[in-house]
Design a protein around this motif. Structure first.
Motif, PDB file in Angstrom:
ATOM      1  N   LEU A 108       3.276  -1.330  48.962  1.00  0.00           N
ATOM      2  CA  LEU A 108       2.287  -0.596  48.162  1.00  0.00           C
ATOM      3  C   LEU A 108       2.750   0.829  47.906  1.00  0.00           C
ATOM      4  O   LEU A 108       2.559   1.385  46.818  1.00  0.00           O
ATOM      5  N   ARG A 112       4.777   1.987  44.004  1.00  0.00           N
ATOM      6  CA  ARG A 112       3.637   2.511  43.255  1.00  0.00           C
ATOM      7  C   ARG A 112       4.018   3.213  41.955  1.00  0.00           C
ATOM      8  O   ARG A 112       3.184   3.391  41.083  1.00  0.00           O
ATOM      9  N   VAL A 118      -2.872   9.057  45.216  1.00  0.00           N
ATOM     10  CA  VAL A 118      -3.340   7.749  45.651  1.00  0.00           C
ATOM     11  C   VAL A 118      -3.565   7.778  47.159  1.00  0.00           C
ATOM     12  O   VAL A 118      -2.855   8.476  47.882  1.00  0.00           O
ATOM     13  N   VAL A 120      -3.964   4.974  50.284  1.00  0.00           N
ATOM     14  CA  VAL A 120      -3.989   3.608  50.789  1.00  0.00           C
ATOM     15  C   VAL A 120      -4.957   3.608  51.972  1.00  0.00           C
ATOM     16  O   VAL A 120      -4.654   4.162  53.030  1.00  0.00           O
ATOM     17  N   ASP A 217       6.257  -0.571  40.133  1.00  0.00           N
ATOM     18  CA  ASP A 217       5.468   0.299  39.260  1.00  0.00           C
ATOM     19  C   ASP A 217       4.082  -0.259  38.962  1.00  0.00           C
ATOM     20  O   ASP A 217       3.510  -0.005  37.900  1.00  0.00           O
ATOM     21  N   TYR A 218       3.515  -0.990  39.898  1.00  0.00           N
ATOM     22  CA  TYR A 218       2.214  -1.625  39.662  1.00  0.00           C
ATOM     23  C   TYR A 218       1.117  -0.601  39.367  1.00  0.00           C
ATOM     24  O   TYR A 218       0.247  -0.845  38.509  1.00  0.00           O
ATOM     25  N   LEU A 219       1.133   0.543  40.054  1.00  0.00           N
ATOM     26  CA  LEU A 219       0.075   1.534  39.812  1.00  0.00           C
ATOM     27  C   LEU A 219       0.230   2.203  38.453  1.00  0.00           C
ATOM     28  O   LEU A 219      -0.765   2.524  37.797  1.00  0.00           O
TER      29      LEU A 219
END
Length: 320
Positions: A108, A112, A118, A120, A217-219
């Motif tokens: 994660l 990101r 952010v 977590v 690069d999901y976020l």
């Protein structure tokens, strides 16, 4: 049979609506209070995750200030929120000592992208106090820099969060008792995480599980997609088709959804409650083309951004 006259009917309807509104206001006030208390408790330390006796870890001071929300992110203009996205990660004990949390949290963080504001939010939702303490210690040892930077926060449930499982829980959907407890507890945990995230003044809250792997690069993808596509009618966005994984909520809806989950905690699994929620918001009566309208209030992403990697379910340990 005596029929009620129209004025009396209207009076009774108005009274029922007044009582319903009053009940919702009480629930909302209570939820907001718990959200504030949760945030205050975190500052005092439900679990002390700071590393005692160690010197300041080596992390760039500029990055540290950004992660704590003291400076604006470099990739977007300043917003009236302390955090851009809070990622809620509940975790409980699995059989045979299997633990997926560490790898999930590492991925994660590493995957990101450019989003830096952010948090977590690791929620140790285990009723086994010894295991919870050991897990907190492990997180502290493995993620010292991230904890000090404010990137990771660890919390545990308040003592009064759960009902009396023996007297307050109903057996629903003809499921076994251990399964009803497992899914009911998951609903309560999701509700509490939303309350807590609301207290952190985040723009978005993303709920996942402790055994998933995000894509690169999901976020960044979530941030761009949500900011471009979100509209007033959207209840939540989905970034994974599996269950309740990867569901994104806007801050203004967090307490409403939290109350909804806490109210119906005993009746259905979490993903089913999400499905019912979108139907509740979108569909009228009679329910014509309800599923079509319900889909209009969910913002779907065309690709899954999370892979469910866990092979050992936390449900197994409750089968006795």
């Amino acid at each position: 049979m005596v029929r009620l006259k129209t004025p009396r009917k209207c009076a009774l309807l108005l009274l029922a609506q007044f009582l319903a509104i009053g009940y919702f206001i009480v629930l909302t006030t209570s939820c907001e209070k718990r959200s504030r208390e949760a945030n205050e408790n975190s500052q005092q330390g439900l679990i002390r995750v700071s590393v005692d006796g160690e010197s300041e870890t080596s992390i760039n001071q500029d990055d540290k200030e950004i992660l704590k929300g003291n400076r604006a992110s470099a990739v977007q203009t300043p917003l009236p929120y302390d955090t851009d996205i809070v990622i809620g990660v509940p975790t409980i004990k699995r059989p045979a000592g299997v633990v997926y949390l560490g790898e999930t949290v590492r991925q994660l963080i590493n995957n990101r992208g450019k989003i830096v504001r952010v948090v977590v939010l690791i929620y140790i939702a285990e009723e086994d106090a010894q295991w919870a303490t050991e897990m907190a210690r492990s997180i502290k040892q493995n993620f010292t820099k991230e904890i000090d930077a404010g990137l990771i926060r660890v919390i545990t449930p308040p003592k009064d969060l759960y009902p009396n499982w023996d007297t307050d829980m109903k057996i629903t959907l003809n499921d076994a008792r251990h399964q009803v407890k497992w899914r009911s507890k998951q609903n309560i945990d999701a509700s509490y995480l939303m309350q807590y995230a609301h207290g952190l003044n985040t723009k978005y809250y993303l709920g996942i599980e402790d055994d998933v792997i995000p894509v690169d690069d999901y976020l960044d993808r979530i941030w761009q997609h949500a900011n471009e596509k979100w509209s007033g009618q959207i209840m939540y966005a989905s970034y994974c088709p599996m269950g309740a994984i990867g569901k994104l909520f806007f801050k203004k809806d967090l307490l409403t959804v939290s109350i909804y989950l806490r109210t119906f905690w005993n009746y259905k699994p979490l993903d089913w409650l999400y499905f019912d929620l979108k139907a509740l918001v979108a569909c009228g009566y009679p329910r014509v083309d309800c599923e079509l309208h319900a889909n209009d209030v969910v913002l779907d992403y065309k690709h899954s951004l999370f892979i469910h990697a866990g092979k050992v379910s936390s449900l197994v340990k409750n089968e006795s």
